[in-house]
Design an enzyme around this catalytic site. Structure first.
Site, PDB file in Angstrom:
ATOM      1  N   LYS A  78      91.161  80.936 -16.823  1.00  0.00           N
ATOM      2  CA  LYS A  78      92.250  80.082 -16.328  1.00  0.00           C
ATOM      3  C   LYS A  78      93.481  80.949 -16.092  1.00  0.00           C
ATOM      4  O   LYS A  78      93.725  81.913 -16.834  1.00  0.00           O
ATOM      5  CB  LYS A  78      92.525  79.013 -17.391  1.00  0.00           C
ATOM      6  CG  LYS A  78      93.536  77.952 -17.016  1.00  0.00           C
ATOM      7  CD  LYS A  78      93.635  76.930 -18.159  1.00  0.00           C
ATOM      8  CE  LYS A  78      94.560  75.774 -17.832  1.00  0.00           C
ATOM      9  NZ  LYS A  78      94.597  74.773 -18.917  1.00  0.00           N
ATOM     10  N   SER A 153      93.832  70.042 -17.502  1.00  0.00           N
ATOM     11  CA  SER A 153      94.425  70.952 -16.551  1.00  0.00           C
ATOM     12  C   SER A 153      93.526  72.119 -16.185  1.00  0.00           C
ATOM     13  O   SER A 153      93.779  72.788 -15.186  1.00  0.00           O
ATOM     14  CB  SER A 153      95.757  71.467 -17.093  1.00  0.00           C
ATOM     15  OG  SER A 153      95.551  72.222 -18.279  1.00  0.00           O
ATOM     16  N   SER A 177      92.948  69.563 -22.160  1.00  0.00           N
ATOM     17  CA  SER A 177      92.701  70.232 -20.880  1.00  0.00           C
ATOM     18  C   SER A 177      91.394  71.005 -20.755  1.00  0.00           C
ATOM     19  O   SER A 177      91.049  71.454 -19.666  1.00  0.00           O
ATOM     20  CB  SER A 177      93.860  71.175 -20.564  1.00  0.00           C
ATOM     21  OG  SER A 177      94.933  70.410 -20.096  1.00  0.00           O
TER      22      SER A 177
END
Ligand code: GLN
Length: 494
Positions: A78, A153, A177
């Site tokens: 990420k 997310s 997330s």
């Protein structure tokens, strides 16, 4: 030969037996990333670095001796994880040109293993969101149905693993997330105990809740990866000194003697009927494997999302203060004085959601409101922690749905700031309490909006929650479940 969707022990074997080289594997996955770029799962693809790292891994494999478990295996991260020399944006224009001078501890640990980084995945901006839609680099699409969101997310990590673009991908979980995208994308997603993995070099969202984990293809893979990325870090004083167990060696497929709690507050009334059905079936399966199931209560559960909506922006507003247009990141091209540098750089760089959270956070922390909001929220947070502690005196783990619904249509969250908070109402309490949880696929259900991408519907996630430092327990339950079922082996046809 196809390499997507092979689990880590299979990839390890192929590499050790020299049936494939790390360079070949890296090229294979880079090819898939390119082929499926319409998913928008990546912000930056690190093609050159990946091939270089793969060559180093191949040399290592060619030399005598045992190879580290993750050596030569590709992964994605990420865009919250700082990567030395590789652009790291947190999906925000304010960091569009930011190239970190050092690696986060987890990236450094994976480098030590000689793992191969394929690229940086798309996400909600600064990890604020539950849909992937607050990214400055566009929406990520759900591989099961491209008209739907992958959740957030960690949207790109979820979509990427689900589409077979990487065998596993790092994510962060401050309020769900990792588990949210795992559920919507039909993969396994693991959030450790707060302080089990290092926050050093990971862009901060809300520091008292930020945890670093990953999305992957099975609980067995999760047990392996967790061993290599966890542990005390002198650079992060909030990491625990506890030794990291050899999780994968302790995995058991038999749940005899295990006590499982079903917290009644997590089985919401408005839950999609298909989701409820799949989760109940999974619970039955776990009972069949030997566990005793009991209903338990966590009475303050519903306060969690409100407490989260106060504490998170408070911490966000102070963590985002350092983006001032001077030290790093975007700096405005035209400013008359210093104050204008701050104002314009921040106004131009931050997206709407970050701005909203800065304003909310500053408000609830201000002199007149601190006692009314922030302090009270902290008191209720303590209550939530106490309730979990009490319940874990009665049971070993808790089972809940990860989300009350399957993937929703894209675009829903973009104009609805509240969505980011309500979507994760079954997830945020684990972050407030700092306890570990994992989401595993448990079947498919039709979406409430009726539009069915396929007759089976979309993936459903089962959440397994454990006590502080109780990672082994959640791995064992997830592993036993995946030994008996094959939901985690279903992949989207893209
Ligand atoms: N939905 C949560 C939020 O928007 C998720 C945050 C997270 O886990 N990074 O705050």
């Amino acid at each position: 030969m196809n390499f997507e969707f092979l689990e880590l022990t299979e990839l390890r074997k192929l590499l050790d037996e020299k049936k494939v080289s790390s360079v070949e594997l890296a090229k294979y996955f880079l090819g898939r990333i390119k082929k499926y770029q319409d998913l928008n799962a990546f912000i930056t693809v690190t093609e050159e670095e990946a091939e270089l790292q793969a060559k180093v891994a191949d040399d290592y494999i060619a030399s005598p001796g045992e190879n580290p478990f993750l050596c030569g295996i590709p992964y994605a991260a990420k865009d919250m994880f700082l990567t030395k020399g590789i652009r790291t944006t947190a999906a925000s224009k304010i960091l569009d040109n930011y190239v970190p001078p050092f690696d986060s501890t987890i990236i450094a640990k994976l480098k030590e293993q000689k793992a191969v980084l394929l690229g940086k995945t798309n996400q909600d901006q600064f990890a604020h969101g539950s849909s992937g839609e607050s990214s400055a680099y566009g929406f990520t699409l759900n591989p099961w149905d491209k008209t739907r969101m992958p959740a957030g997310s960690s949207s790109g990590s979820g979509a990427g693993v689900s589409a077979g673009l990487a065998p596993y991908a790092l994510g962060t979980d401050t309020g769900g997330s990792i588990r949210g995208p795992a559920s919507f994308c039909g993969v396994t997603g693991y959030k450790p105990t707060y302080g089990r993995t290092s926050r050093y070099g990971v862009i901060s969202m809300a520091s008292s809740m930020d945890t670093q984990g990953f999305l992957c293809l099975s609980v067995e893979d999760a047990a392996h990866i967790a061993e290599y990325i966890s542990g005390h870090d002198p650079k992060d004083a909030s990491t625990g000194a506890l030794e990291v167990p050899e999780y994968h060696k302790n995995l058991q497929a038999d749940l005899n003697g295990l006590k499982v709690g079903l917290p009644k507050e997590y089985f919401l009334e408005g839950m999609e009927p298909g989701v409820e059905k799949r989760v109940q079936e999974a619970i039955k399966q776990i009972e069949k494997l030997g566990a005793t199931i009991v209903e338990v209560s966590l009475p303050s559960t519903h306060y969690g999302q409100m407490v989260y909506a106060i504490i998170t922006p408070s911490e966000i507003s102070s963590n985002l203060a350092k983006y001032d247009g001077i030290r790093f990141g975007h700096s405005t091209a035209e400013a008359k004085d210093l104050l204008e540098v701050y104002n314009k750089s921040r106004a131009e760089g931050f997206g709407d959601e970050a701005k909203r959270r800065i304003m909310t956070g500053t408000y609830v922390l201000s002199a007149g409101y601190y006692d009314a909001y922030y302090k009270r929220a902290q008191k209720i947070r303590r209550l939530l922690v106490n309730e979990f502690e009490q319940v874990f005196k009665q049971v070993d783990v808790l089972l809940t749905p990860t989300s009350p619904n399957v993937a929703l249509k894209s675009g829903l969250a973009q104009h609805d700031p509240i969505y980011a908070y309500i979507a994760d109402r079954l997830l945020v309490n684990c972050n407030l309490a700092g306890i570990p949880a994992i989401s595993v696929p448990c079947g498919f259900a039709l979406p409430a909006d009726g539009e069915t991408p396929s007759a089976d519907g979309l993936p459903v996630g089962l959440q397994i929650i454990g006590p502080q430092w109780g990672e082994q327990k959640i791995f064992n339950v997830g592993y036993a479940y995946q030994q008996a079922t094959d939901w985690h082996k279903k992949h989207p046809s893209i």
